[in-house]
Design an enzyme around this catalytic site. Structure first.
Site, PDB file in Angstrom:
ATOM      1  CG  ASP A  50      -1.439  -1.123   1.201  1.00 37.54           C
ATOM      2  OD1 ASP A  50      -2.020  -1.676   0.507  1.00 37.54           O
ATOM      3  OD2 ASP A  50      -1.515  -1.795   1.988  1.00 37.54           O
TER       4      ASP A  50
ATOM      5  CE  LYS B  75       2.858  -2.364  -4.480  1.00 42.01           C
ATOM      6  NZ  LYS B  75       2.767  -2.266  -2.925  1.00 42.01           N
TER       7      LYS B  75
ATOM      8  N   GLY C 238      -4.090  -4.111  -4.654  1.00 40.29           N
ATOM      9  CA  GLY C 238      -4.499  -2.835  -4.781  1.00 40.29           C
ATOM     10  C   GLY C 238      -4.083  -1.776  -5.099  1.00 40.29           C
TER      11      GLY C 238
ATOM     12  CD  GLN D  94       0.830  -8.256  -2.286  1.00 42.90           C
ATOM     13  OE1 GLN D  94       1.399  -9.263  -3.248  1.00 42.90           O
ATOM     14  NE2 GLN D  94      -0.445  -8.899  -2.721  1.00 42.90           N
TER      15      GLN D  94
HETATM   16  P1  IMP Z   1      -2.466 -12.619   1.989  1.00 42.72           P
HETATM   17  O1  IMP Z   1      -2.230 -11.967   0.960  1.00 42.72           O
HETATM   18  O2  IMP Z   1      -4.148 -12.012   1.866  1.00 42.72           O
HETATM   19  O3  IMP Z   1      -2.408 -13.870   2.364  1.00 42.72           O
HETATM   20  O4  IMP Z   1      -2.571 -11.832   3.307  1.00 42.72           O
HETATM   21  C1  IMP Z   1      -1.206 -11.815   3.540  1.00 42.72           C
HETATM   22  C2  IMP Z   1      -0.477 -10.911   4.359  1.00 42.72           C
HETATM   23  O5  IMP Z   1      -0.204  -9.760   4.276  1.00 42.72           O
HETATM   24  C3  IMP Z   1      -2.513  -9.990   5.435  1.00 42.72           C
HETATM   25  O6  IMP Z   1      -1.547  -9.232   6.491  1.00 42.72           O
HETATM   26  C4  IMP Z   1      -2.501  -9.064   4.728  1.00 42.72           C
HETATM   27  O7  IMP Z   1      -3.270  -7.825   4.980  1.00 42.72           O
HETATM   28  C5  IMP Z   1      -1.090  -8.648   3.863  1.00 42.72           C
HETATM   29  N1  IMP Z   1      -1.404  -7.947   2.209  1.00 42.72           N
HETATM   30  C6  IMP Z   1      -1.461  -9.266   1.158  1.00 42.72           C
HETATM   31  N2  IMP Z   1      -2.160  -8.233  -0.284  1.00 42.72           N
HETATM   32  C7  IMP Z   1      -1.533  -6.706   1.141  1.00 42.72           C
HETATM   33  C8  IMP Z   1      -1.433  -4.854  -0.703  1.00 42.72           C
HETATM   34  O8  IMP Z   1      -1.747  -5.800  -1.416  1.00 42.72           O
HETATM   35  N3  IMP Z   1      -1.280  -4.941   0.689  1.00 42.72           N
HETATM   36  C9  IMP Z   1      -1.383  -4.556   1.569  1.00 42.72           C
HETATM   37  N4  IMP Z   1      -1.330  -5.767   2.580  1.00 42.72           N
HETATM   38  C10 IMP Z   1      -1.184  -7.180   2.157  1.00 42.72           C
END
Ligand code: IMP
Length: 426
Positions: free
Chosen positions: A13, A16, A40, A226
């Site tokens: 977040d 990017k 996102g 991420q």
């Molecule tokens: P997952 O990727 O849905 O398995 O989530 C694992 C961890 O990564 C969690 O803490 C999510 O909140 C975080 N996370 C996954 N994708 C994003 C992103 O695009 N932005 C921020 N945090 C993310």
């Protein structure tokens, strides 16, 4: 144009999407190489705001070829909904979008598994995932018996047979662990077939496409998702995502040599945020956190969850710069800090009375470190109209200079608002 990689250096977040949008039109190709619909990426163009989950942010430029690479966890439902939404707003999504036939599919049982596992977890096994099925999809990829690559759905007989076996096994697990009756393989098959027929014109061998492009001297922008601190191996494990979302994952996830990356741009917020569980040494629990959350609209693009907020963490930043071989920095959301009397930067961690030499590998240690802060004077003025460094208040300039010094990298881009124009290029 060189081949650039845009990478988040915090917990995702960072903004990017805006940087990719700013750089995309100077490249021939933009490729996503990791993660899936958990991402996102927001881009604001005039009065319009686009939130992209799977499609590279370069899609807003017709002449740029966008590639969803091999390393992406591909959710066909989300992808087609995203294509529809973009087309409905007049954005061209046609042969300018290519999808790797090697990308692994996120199927309904992955999302169910993610949801059920999260619901039934607590304490150290609760991760706070986005529930987009990312972890289960990558686990199945690594297990090999259970993974399904996009290209396989175009062999309907073998796909149907494999899907049947997988769903049978998954349903046994859902029943045994969660008393959940599970899913119907036929329904999944029909729905995937429908989506796959529609997406067929976009499917390519993206590894061949990208390597051909490199040989022809075409330029590629690698779009990270991420952030480095969520990288499966180098982030704050186990509170991470399930892919190598640092720049280290770009060659593998795109299918090109590491030599293809000429330049890495590290993107950081002027402060820190995190969603989900996990250690966050500079986290704030006071009115300043609220101030930052409200001014920065710090609510998840994908899940709407309020983000945890804290000060800029230079220890984590230095670590991320090394891991990603960062060449230059983009500092985002500097405008959010206007109005604070004082701003802190975490410059060191202390653990059990001594200063740590490096970013700890153990999340339990990280959760217990005591952040050592340096306090800088804030600035009162709003800065979203500033278009050069010299227009910024003196204290904002000093703040950026201190970040450069602590991270030993030059700041080349500063974002002072969500709009494309609200950007300072140095
Ligand atoms: P997952 O990727 O849905 O398995 O989530 C694992 C961890 O990564 C969690 O803490 C999510 O909140 C975080 N996370 C996954 N994708 C994003 C992103 O695009 N932005 C921020 N945090 C993310």
């Amino acid at each position: 144009m060189a081949n650039n990689c845009v990478i988040g250096l915090q917990w995702g977040d960072e903004g990017k999407g805006k940087i990719v949008d700013a750089l995309a039109s100077a490249h021939d190709i933009v490729v996503r190489y990791c993660g899936g619909a958990n991402a996102g990426h927001s881009v604001t163009v005039g009065p319009e705001r686009f939130a992209l989950h799977l499609i590279p942010s370069g899609i807003l430029f017709e002449q740029v070829l966008c590639v969803i690479g091999t390393g992406v966890a591909l959710d066909l439902e989300v992808l087609t909904a995203e294509i529809d939404a973009l087309q409905a707003r007049g954005v061209k999504v046609d042969q300018n979008l290519k999808i790797s036939d090697r990308a692994h599919l996120v199927l309904p049982y992955h999302k169910l598994e993610d949801e059920l596992a999260e619901q039934s977890s607590s304490g150290p096994t609760k991760l706070g995932t986005t529930k987009r099925g990312i972890g289960p999809c990558y686990s199945d990829r690594a297990s090999r018996r259970m993974g399904i690559r996009f290209g396989q759905v175009y062999q309907p007989d073998s796909f149907r047979e494999k899907l049947g076996q997988i769903v049978e096994q998954k349903n046994k697990i859902f029943q045994a662990l969660y008393a959940n009756q599970g899913l119907d393989a036929d329904q999944i098959f029909q729905s995937v077939q429908k989506l796959a027929q529609r997406l067929r014109p976009h499917v390519v061998d993206s590894t061949a496409l990208l390597n051909d492009a490199l040989e022809q001297g075409r330029s590629i922008l690698f779009e990270g998702a991420q952030g480095c601190l969520l990288d499966l191996d180098h982030g704050t494990y186990p509170y991470v995502t399930s892919s190598n979302c640092s720049a280290l994952g770009a060659p593998a996830g795109a299918g090109v040599s590491f030599r293809a990356l000429d330049n890495v741009i590290g993107v950081l917020k002027a402060y820190c945020t995190r969603v989900g569980e996990g250690p966050f040494p500079s986290e704030l629990h006071d009115s300043t956190a609220e101030y930052i959350r409200e001014r920065g609209h710090e609510y998840g693009t994908t899940t709407g969850r309020p983000r945890r907020c804290g000060w800029f963490d230079a220890v984590a930043g230095r670590y991320a710069c090394r891991i990603n071989a960062v060449d230059s920095l983009a500092i985002m959301l500097l405008d959010v800090l206007s109005g604070l009397d004082e701003i802190n930067i975490v410059t060191a961690y202390r653990y059990k009375g001594r200063q740590l030499e490096s970013f700890p590998a153990d999340s339990e240690v990280l959760a217990q470190v005591e952040p050592v802060c340096e306090t800088l004077p804030g600035w009162a003025e709003e800065i979203d109209h500033c278009r050069s460094i010299s227009e910024l208040p003196a204290n904002a300039q000093k703040y950026l200079a201190r970040i450069e010094q602590l991270l030993s990298r030059p700041v080349k881009i500063v974002s002072v608002g969500p709009d494309r124009e609200a950007t300072i290029y140095i």
